[in-house]
Design a protein around this motif. Structure first.
Motif, PDB file in Angstrom:
ATOM      1  N   SER A   1     -92.424 -10.864  73.281  1.00 12.74           N
ATOM      2  CA  SER A   1     -92.281  -9.718  72.388  1.00 12.74           C
ATOM      3  C   SER A   1     -91.042  -8.888  72.695  1.00 12.74           C
ATOM      4  N   ASP A   2     -90.369  -9.180  73.809  1.00 10.43           N
ATOM      5  CA  ASP A   2     -89.113  -8.517  74.140  1.00 10.43           C
ATOM      6  C   ASP A   2     -87.898  -9.295  73.637  1.00 10.43           C
ATOM      7  N   GLY A   3     -88.146 -10.455  73.030  1.00  4.54           N
ATOM      8  CA  GLY A   3     -87.049 -11.253  72.498  1.00  4.54           C
ATOM      9  C   GLY A   3     -86.461 -12.244  73.470  1.00  4.54           C
ATOM     10  N   ASN A   4     -87.130 -12.454  74.616  1.00  2.00           N
ATOM     11  CA  ASN A   4     -86.648 -13.424  75.589  1.00  2.00           C
ATOM     12  C   ASN A   4     -87.321 -14.778  75.388  1.00  2.00           C
ATOM     13  N   LEU A   5     -86.607 -15.837  75.721  1.00  2.00           N
ATOM     14  CA  LEU A   5     -87.117 -17.195  75.589  1.00  2.00           C
ATOM     15  C   LEU A   5     -87.762 -17.652  76.898  1.00  2.00           C
ATOM     16  N   TRP A   6     -88.878 -18.337  76.770  1.00  2.00           N
ATOM     17  CA  TRP A   6     -89.534 -18.985  77.906  1.00  2.00           C
ATOM     18  C   TRP A   6     -89.451 -20.480  77.645  1.00  2.00           C
TER      19      TRP A   6
ATOM     20  N   LYS B   1     -87.261 -18.089  82.140  1.00  2.00           N
ATOM     21  CA  LYS B   1     -87.134 -17.017  81.159  1.00  2.00           C
ATOM     22  C   LYS B   1     -85.647 -16.757  80.958  1.00  2.00           C
ATOM     23  N   ILE B   2     -85.203 -16.830  79.704  1.00  4.80           N
ATOM     24  CA  ILE B   2     -83.779 -16.724  79.393  1.00  4.80           C
ATOM     25  C   ILE B   2     -83.538 -15.580  78.413  1.00  4.80           C
TER      26      ILE B   2
ATOM     27  N   GLY C   1    -104.369 -16.146  74.605  1.00  3.91           N
ATOM     28  CA  GLY C   1    -105.348 -15.229  75.163  1.00  3.91           C
ATOM     29  C   GLY C   1    -105.547 -14.049  74.237  1.00  3.91           C
ATOM     30  N   PRO C   2    -106.627 -13.276  74.409  1.00  2.00           N
ATOM     31  CA  PRO C   2    -106.924 -12.146  73.526  1.00  2.00           C
ATOM     32  C   PRO C   2    -105.794 -11.125  73.432  1.00  2.00           C
ATOM     33  N   LYS C   3    -105.025 -10.966  74.522  1.00  3.39           N
ATOM     34  CA  LYS C   3    -103.931  -9.996  74.538  1.00  3.39           C
ATOM     35  C   LYS C   3    -102.560 -10.656  74.455  1.00  3.39           C
ATOM     36  N   LEU C   4    -102.532 -11.972  74.256  1.00  8.39           N
ATOM     37  CA  LEU C   4    -101.282 -12.737  74.196  1.00  8.39           C
ATOM     38  C   LEU C   4    -100.441 -12.557  75.453  1.00  8.39           C
ATOM     39  N   ASP C   5    -101.117 -12.369  76.586  1.00 11.12           N
ATOM     40  CA  ASP C   5    -100.400 -12.169  77.844  1.00 11.12           C
ATOM     41  C   ASP C   5    -100.587 -13.335  78.820  1.00 11.12           C
TER      42      ASP C   5
ATOM     43  N   GLY D   1     -96.553  -9.953  83.194  1.00 10.41           N
ATOM     44  CA  GLY D   1     -96.153  -8.618  82.765  1.00 10.41           C
ATOM     45  C   GLY D   1     -95.482  -8.576  81.406  1.00 10.41           C
ATOM     46  N   VAL D   2     -95.651  -9.648  80.625  1.00 12.03           N
ATOM     47  CA  VAL D   2     -95.093  -9.681  79.274  1.00 12.03           C
ATOM     48  C   VAL D   2     -96.155 -10.197  78.312  1.00 12.03           C
ATOM     49  N   THR D   3     -95.917  -9.995  77.043  1.00 14.67           N
ATOM     50  CA  THR D   3     -96.790 -10.552  76.015  1.00 14.67           C
ATOM     51  C   THR D   3     -95.959 -11.412  75.074  1.00 14.67           C
TER      52      THR D   3
END
Length: 304
Positions: A218-223, A234-235, A260-264, A293-295
């Protein structure tokens, strides 16, 4: 919360294409070389599968249903019906089309997923003369929507990771044979992509391996799963810098998705193909990574 990595499933030969279905709170994925589709429910630990008659490149639920899916079956895009129970046969209910009919060498559909509007993007790859050696530039990237099947680009070696960032109007895509991540301008209304540029080159990084499946947070980073590296990276797509490296206890890491329920929760698929040394469990398992620590962003089902 500390980083935790847990293997969830029995080993696959080539686990791929994880897709989180929010409606069912279930993870779907495939074992390409075993011709199987899988369902895993984290709340109960239930893991079920069924077998088809050809390689299965990806699986995405059809929107509004709980028992219909679009899959890449060999070189065909088909819709199947499967109730999710162990061993229950999957029935083809609609054939959408066959691709690469003009290609001399054998190809197959590899990775695929739905874009934010529910269109399917999926590509093909050249056949493997032997494990890890792909006939080059035989594949293409396709889009499947209500108007048909459209070829978006050709001369692809090994079609893989896909992700979309609506805020940046960007589509990210990987041809694993290139060793780079492409960025295209993306028109969400039409599904068209244009103006290719490269935002990451693995040969210029400190990571060795093969770029495979990927997802966006959700921060716009690629996994990005890195095959033959036992890791997910993480890029930052703006700078091309690696921000984090997550170790996975399997050499052949193939793809990733948030769920997961929170997409985390980051779900990670892997393979256990033998490359001269035994790929012992948990190689080939699907893993669950928590504490990042990200979603992520919600997966989109196929809207047809």
């Amino acid at each position: 919360m500390s980083l935790t990595i847990k293997n969830l499933t029995e080993p696959a030969l080539l686990g791929e294409g994880p897709h989180w279905d929010d409606r069912q709170q279930a993870l779907f994925f495939v074992d390409i070389l075993q011709y199987t589709i899988h369902k895993y429910v984290p709340a109960t630990g239930a893991h079920t599968k069924t077998k088809l008659d050809d390689t299965v490149g990806f699986i995405v639920p059809v929107d509004g249903t709980t028992d219909q899916f679009i899959i890449g079956l060999g070189k065909r895009f088909v819709i199947i019906q499967w109730d999710g129970a162990e061993g229950t046969p999957a029935k083809i209910v609609r054939e959408l089309g066959t691709v690469d009919q003009d290609v001399v060498h054998k190809t197959r559909i590899n990775d695929g997923k739905a874009d934010p509007r529910g269109r399917i993007f999926a590509g093909t790859m050249g056949c493997e003369d032997h494990l890890g050696k792909v006939v080059p530039e035989q594949g293409s990237l396709y889009r499947v929507d209500k108007t048909g099947i459209h070829k978006l680009c050709s001369k692809i070696g090994l079609s893989n990771g896909l992700a979309w960032d609506l805020n940046k109007k960007a589509c990210y895509y990987t041809d694993s044979e290139e060793g780079k991540i492409r960025r295209y301008d993306y028109d969400v209304d039409t599904g068209e992509i244009s103006n290719i540029k490269y935002i990451f080159d693995i040969e210029k990084s400190d990571v060795s391996g093969i770029l495979d499946g990927m997802t966006l947070d959700s921060d716009g980073n690629l996994w990005v799963a890195v095959f033959n590296s036992s890791s997910v990276v993480k890029i930052d797509p703006e700078t091309g810098k690696i921000l984090q490296r997550v170790p996975i206890p399997a050499l052949q890491v193939t793809s990733v998705t948030f769920g997961g329920p929170k997409l985390d929760v980051l779900f990670v698929t892997s393979g256990s193909m033998n490359r001269g040394t035994a790929q012992e469990p948990p190689c080939g398992s699907t893993f669950m990574v928590t504490g990042l620590g990200v979603t992520g962003l919600p997966s989109t089902n196929f809207k047809y």
